[in-house]
Scaffold this motif. Structure first.
Motif, short mmCIF file in Angstrom:
data_model
loop_
_atom_site.label_atom_id
_atom_site.label_comp_id
_atom_site.label_asym_id
_atom_site.label_seq_id
_atom_site.Cartn_x
_atom_site.Cartn_y
_atom_site.Cartn_z
N SER A 23 1.09 -1.21 -0.18
CA SER A 23 0.39 0.06 0.28
C SER A 23 0.46 1.25 0.33
CB SER A 23 -0.86 0.12 1.37
OG SER A 23 0.06 0.31 2.43
N PRO A 24 0.61 2.60 -0.70
CA PRO A 24 1.35 3.46 0.04
C PRO A 24 1.89 3.82 0.96
CG PRO A 24 -0.59 3.85 -2.24
CD PRO A 24 -0.88 2.43 -1.15
N GLU A 25 1.14 3.67 2.22
CA GLU A 25 1.34 4.37 3.30
C GLU A 25 2.78 3.06 3.55
OE1 GLU A 25 -2.54 5.43 2.07
OE2 GLU A 25 -1.96 2.94 2.10
N ALA A 34 4.65 1.89 1.61
CA ALA A 34 6.04 1.54 0.76
C ALA A 34 6.35 3.06 1.70
CB ALA A 34 5.38 1.45 0.02
N ALA A 35 5.88 4.15 1.47
CA ALA A 35 6.64 5.47 1.89
C ALA A 35 7.06 5.46 2.94
CB ALA A 35 5.91 6.10 2.62
N GLN A 36 6.87 4.24 4.68
CA GLN A 36 7.91 3.72 5.00
C GLN A 36 8.78 3.76 4.75
OE1 GLN A 36 5.50 1.75 8.40
NE2 GLN A 36 3.65 2.43 7.84
N SER A 37 8.67 2.51 4.00
CA SER A 37 9.90 1.70 4.13
C SER A 37 10.83 2.79 2.82
CB SER A 37 9.66 0.62 3.47
OG SER A 37 10.74 -0.55 2.96
N VAL A 38 10.76 2.67 1.75
CA VAL A 38 11.59 3.58 0.77
C VAL A 38 12.58 4.96 1.26
CG1 VAL A 38 9.83 5.33 0.21
CG2 VAL A 38 10.76 4.65 -1.45
N SER A 39 12.02 5.44 1.95
CA SER A 39 12.59 6.13 2.83
C SER A 39 13.85 5.95 3.93
CB SER A 39 12.05 7.49 4.03
OG SER A 39 11.63 6.29 4.91
N LYS A 40 14.25 4.89 4.08
CA LYS A 40 15.30 3.93 4.71
C LYS A 40 15.99 2.90 4.04
CE LYS A 40 12.64 2.40 8.54
NZ LYS A 40 11.97 1.49 9.02
N VAL A 41 15.93 2.85 2.31
CA VAL A 41 16.58 2.41 1.33
C VAL A 41 17.51 3.58 0.40
CG1 VAL A 41 15.66 1.42 -0.62
CG2 VAL A 41 14.49 0.44 1.16
N VAL A 42 16.13 4.37 0.45
CA VAL A 42 16.89 5.80 -0.30
C VAL A 42 17.96 6.36 0.45
CG1 VAL A 42 16.88 7.87 -1.11
CG2 VAL A 42 14.97 6.36 -1.29
N ALA A 43 17.75 5.75 1.80
CA ALA A 43 18.62 6.82 3.04
C ALA A 43 20.56 6.13 2.88
CB ALA A 43 18.50 7.37 4.24
N LEU A 49 7.50 0.30 -6.85
CA LEU A 49 6.53 1.26 -5.87
C LEU A 49 5.95 0.96 -7.20
CD1 LEU A 49 8.64 2.72 -3.60
CD2 LEU A 49 7.63 0.85 -2.90
N PRO A 50 4.39 1.19 -6.26
CA PRO A 50 3.44 2.50 -6.92
C PRO A 50 3.50 3.69 -7.06
CG PRO A 50 2.40 1.09 -5.08
CD PRO A 50 3.86 1.37 -4.50
N ARG A 51 2.93 4.45 -8.18
CA ARG A 51 3.61 5.32 -8.65
C ARG A 51 3.15 6.77 -8.13
NH1 ARG A 51 3.74 6.07 -14.39
NH2 ARG A 51 3.66 8.09 -14.63
N ASN A 52 1.75 6.39 -6.93
CA ASN A 52 1.75 7.90 -5.74
C ASN A 52 2.56 7.72 -4.50
OD1 ASN A 52 0.53 5.07 -5.05
ND2 ASN A 52 -1.09 5.96 -4.24
N VAL A 53 3.74 7.02 -4.03
CA VAL A 53 4.49 6.86 -3.62
C VAL A 53 5.85 7.76 -3.69
CG1 VAL A 53 6.36 6.31 -2.10
CG2 VAL A 53 4.18 4.82 -2.93
N PRO A 54 5.95 8.91 -3.12
CA PRO A 54 7.06 9.89 -3.21
C PRO A 54 8.26 9.19 -3.22
CG PRO A 54 5.89 10.52 -1.44
CD PRO A 54 5.01 9.48 -1.43
N ILE A 55 9.33 9.66 -4.28
CA ILE A 55 10.45 9.33 -2.79
C ILE A 55 11.32 10.03 -2.78
CG2 ILE A 55 12.83 8.18 -4.62
CD1 ILE A 55 10.27 6.59 -4.95
N PRO A 56 11.60 10.06 -1.56
CA PRO A 56 12.56 11.05 -1.05
C PRO A 56 14.19 11.28 -1.70
CG PRO A 56 11.57 9.15 0.41
CD PRO A 56 11.70 8.95 -0.55
#
Length: 819
Positions: free
Chosen positions: A665-667, A669-678, A724-731
């Motif tokens: 879910s976008p919610e 996914a947003a929790q996880s993507v911030s850690k991976v990008v960092a 990830l879903p398209r509506n998930v912002p990428i930090p």
């Protein structure tokens, strides 16, 4: 008004028509234009419909029927364009006028009918007018002597009145039905038949009185059965044989009142030699059973059973056999629906007893030639209802057990077991209600003994059928007790771990995956532990990749219950860690095999949000952590000892990470993507388990080893963010895009450059349109142009161009314009 009068006169035949002289013949388009202008005059209020009639007075009364027809045609065309504006008084006068003209010369009838069709669509219709019009048509018009389009007009008038004046038409009683029978009798054109069949069905479904004309109504439609229409090549009307079949079948099966006429007809056609007639009859019988009860079927059951039995025993057509069995199942269902009083005969019971009498002895014949036809008939009859299933299986189960023990050949035993399997599959159609009365419960021990003995046979095909039968027994909850269940799981474990034949082993894995959600404790206790021990023992030097793959596949297969998945995922990840430590000889193969199993687990659990999130949190950090740790080891240029950094291993991990992200879910996914990008931009290792590494992780920094090795891990970043879903912002998206663009054009490693290009293109594809995206594409264009002009990195530039153009075609015109 003069203009309206002039147009009407011209359309009707010319300016001299009042003098009785023949007018000039107008072209059809000129007449249509004149009618349209006259209708516009009526709509605009510059003239009334009575003005039109008055103006057409001379042609309407002309002695020449052709001239009268032209005048009536002109009036009808005007009415068809302005019928909705007519007042009730106008409609009444016009209707009486047209009714009277139905007695006129046959040449004027088509034009009269067009006028009546226009009036049938009026809302301002006086009570009784619809009945008057239809009576006139029924009495005065010989419909079948008309052309096709004129007959179609009659059907349209009837349809319009049925839709708008149903109560009035029903006041005619059976006279309306009889009148329509006369109208339809002899119709041959398929375009008209489709409309006529619909009218008949509406007469029946909407409750019009049939009176003494039930048989006549049946005869006027059943004469077309079976449909043998073959549409001409390039038919502009697009009417297919299947359309007529479906429409006629809907009529014939619309009322139980047709049963005494339809069932003998179906039996006659089933006994014919025409294959299409057999199929049509069987399908029609199937449909009829949806509306019939045992009262309608009673007198015809022996003949129907005789015909159906013959089609299954003797037919050479698989389709006819299939339709015959479907019809038998429908008969059984129909008889099961009937509510019996104390004085009624139980037709289902007697019907099934007759089927058992005719089929049962074939199951006992030594040559077994007619076992399958008999079994199919019995299974079709049993499939009609739970009650029918109980009655058939209580007679058949003991017989099958007896025959299994009598026949010693594997092929014969397999046939008997397949017959049993068919009945077990049937039982699954109904829920667990009344399970205590089930014949399965009475014969459970004998059936289990038979199935377990089949598993002990050396014949692979017999084993496969036994596994399927065992699966169905397990799915019938409450049937097997704890010792039976342990024995079942143990049998499957033996096949998975030790069976040489891969087909049998895979069948056992599939069965385990099917049954695990129902018996998680048994599979945890008896199978998962054995698989885990088997995997540990295969760490020994004498183990083979084949044995390891079996255990890994089986662990994935049984991960169909949350509690089991929480056991198997750690086992798979632990096995991967042991590979990373260099304790396994076939490292790359092991990594790929573990990743394939993890991917299967992800696919199996993605529909449950909690289970999928658990998998994501457990697997993604672990895989990235193992890869990051491997990239930081000393002597990273020695790729042989670092199996996790091979392209094959990384590609396998890419598939796992991608599958673990795409359903988030976008919610979440947003929790996880911030850690991976960092992790990739800032070297932030906090979310990776066991994060005490000897050096920093900087995959986008320039430098030698281990930085070059770390760059390959961009493939894992690509797998994550692009799934990830398209509506998930990428930090830090702009920074990440710049680094990916630079790496894709500068890396000497084609694997790294391709992964960076894919990741860059995927993020561009999700980037919202606007000035920021335009600037990004211009920057990419500059990089591409520079790379294409430099020989060392031309291949990388072409790869980037390919991936970006796949996602964003605008890059091509930008590049071409620059060049």
């Amino acid at each position: 008004p003069p203009s309206c009068r002039f147009q009407i006169m011209m359309a009707a035949g010319g300016a001299d028509i009042d003098a009785g002289a023949p007018g000039s013949q107008l072209q059809p388009w000129e007449q249509e234009n004149a009618a349209r202008e006259a209708a516009e005059g009526v709509k605009a209020g510059t003239c009334t419909i009575l003005d039109v009639v008055e103006t057409l007075g001379s042609p309407l009364e002309n002695a020449d029927p052709r001239m009268r027809a032209r005048g009536l045609q002109m009036l009808s065309e005007v009415l068809l364009q302005c019928y909705s504006l007519l007042q009730e008084k106008e409609v009444t006068h016009l209707a009486l006028f047209f009714e009277n003209r139905l007695k006129d010369h046959h040449a004027v009838i088509p034009s009269v009918l067009q006028g009546l069709r226009a009036l049938s669509m009026c809302t301002a219709l006086a009570p009784g007018l619809a009945v008057s019009v239809l009576k006139a048509i029924f009495q005065e018009v010989h419909v079948q002597s008309l052309l096709q389009m004129d007959r179609h007009t009659v059907y349209s008038i009837i349809t319009n009145f049925m839709n708008s004046r149903e109560a009035e038409l029903k006041s005619l009683g059976a006279d309306f039905t009889f009148g329509f029978i006369q109208v339809m009798d002899g119709e041959k054109d398929p375009r008209n038949l489709l409309v006529a069949f619909q009218i008949v069905r509406d007469i029946i479904i909407k409750g019009y009185a049939l009176g003494p004309f039930v048989e006549e109504l049946f005869e006027v439609t059943s004469c077309y059965f079976p449909i043998d229409f073959i549409p001409p090549a390039n038919d502009p009307h697009g009417i297919q044989r299947e359309d007529l079949i479906a429409s006629l079948r809907a009529v014939l099966t619309s009322t139980p009142a047709f049963a005494e006429f339809l069932l003998p007809l179906l039996i006659e056609k089933m006994d014919s030699d025409v294959q299409s007639a057999k199929v049509d009859s069987l399908q029609t019988l199937n449909a009829a059973c949806m509306v019939y009860g045992q009262k309608e079927l009673k007198d015809f059951l022996p003949s129907l059973w005789s015909s159906l039995r013959r089609e299954v025993f003797q037919t050479a057509s698989e389709r006819i056999e299939t339709e015959g069995l479907s019809a038998l199942r429908a008969l059984s269902t129909c008889l099961s629906r009937s509510v019996l009083s104390s004085d009624d005969e139980d037709l289902l019971d007697s019907f099934l007893r007759g089927i058992l009498k005719d089929c049962r002895h074939h199951l006992c014949e030594p040559d077994m030639k007619l076992v399958w036809p008999s079994a199919k008939l019995l299974q079709a009859a049993a499939g009609g209802s739970l009650r029918a299933c109980y009655q058939i299986t209580s007679n058949v189960f003991p017989l099958l057990v007896e025959q299994y023990s009598k026949h010693l050949q594997s092929s014969q035993r397999r046939t008997i077991l397949e017959v049993l399997l068919g009945f077990l599959e049937l039982r699954q159609k109904w829920g667990p209600e009344e399970e205590d009365k089930s014949p399965l419960l009475c014969f459970k021990d004998a059936l289990c003994s038979m199935v377990f003995s089949a598993l002990a046979e050396p014949n692979v095909q017999l084993q496969l059928v036994g596994i399927r039968a065992l699966t169905f027994l397990g799915l019938l909850q409450g049937l097997l007790d704890l010792p039976d269940m342990d024995k079942l799981v143990d049998s499957l474990a033996q096949f998975i771990l030790y069976e040489e034949d891969s087909q049998t082993s895979l069948a056992a894995m599939e069965a385990a995956g099917t049954l695990t959600p129902f018996y998680p404790e048994a599979f945890s206790r008896c199978l998962v532990r054995k698989l885990s021990k088997g995997l540990q023992s295969e760490l020994q030097e004498d183990s083979t990749p084949f044995q390891q793959d079996r255990c890994l596949q089986a662990l994935a297969a049984v991960s169909t219950h949350p509690s089991i998945m929480k056991e198997t995922v750690p086992i798979l990840l632990q096995h991967l860690q042991k590979v990373q430590k260099g304790s396994m000889e076939a490292g790359v193969h092991s990594v790929v095999s573990v990743c394939q199993s993890l991917k299967q687990v992800a696919l199996q659990c993605h529909q449950n949000v909690q289970n999928y999130w658990y998998f994501h949190q457990a697997v993604v950090p672990c895989l990235m952590g193992l890869a990051v740790q491997a990239s930081m080891q000393e002597n990273t240029h020695t790729m042989l000892s670092k199996v996790l950094l091979t392209e094959e291993a990384l590609s396998a991990m890419v598939l796992v990470i991608s599958t673990a992200c795409m359903y988030l879910s976008p919610e979440l996914a947003a929790q996880s993507v911030s850690k991976v990008v960092a992790l990739f931009l800032d070297g932030e290792l906090s979310f990776i388990p066991g994060n005490s590494f000897p050096s920093t992780f900087q995959p986008f920094q320039d430098g030698q080893c281990p930085v070059q090795t770390q760059k390959k891990l961009v493939a894992l970043l690509m797998a994550f963010v692009c799934s990830l879903p398209r509506n998930v912002p990428i930090p830090q998206q702009d920074r990440l895009l710049r680094d990916l663009l630079a790496l894709s054009c500068s890396s000497d490693c084609l694997f790294t450059a391709t992964a960076a290009a894919k990741c860059f293109a995927g993020l561009v594809n999700k980037h919202p349109a606007g000035p920021q995206l335009d600037e990004l594409l211009r920057t990419a264009m500059d990089k591409l142009e520079q790379g294409l002009n430099e020989a060392p990195h031309r291949s990388q530039a072409l790869t980037l161009l390919l991936w970006v153009s796949l996602h964003h075609s605008a890059i091509f015109p930008l590049l071409l314009g620059q060049s």
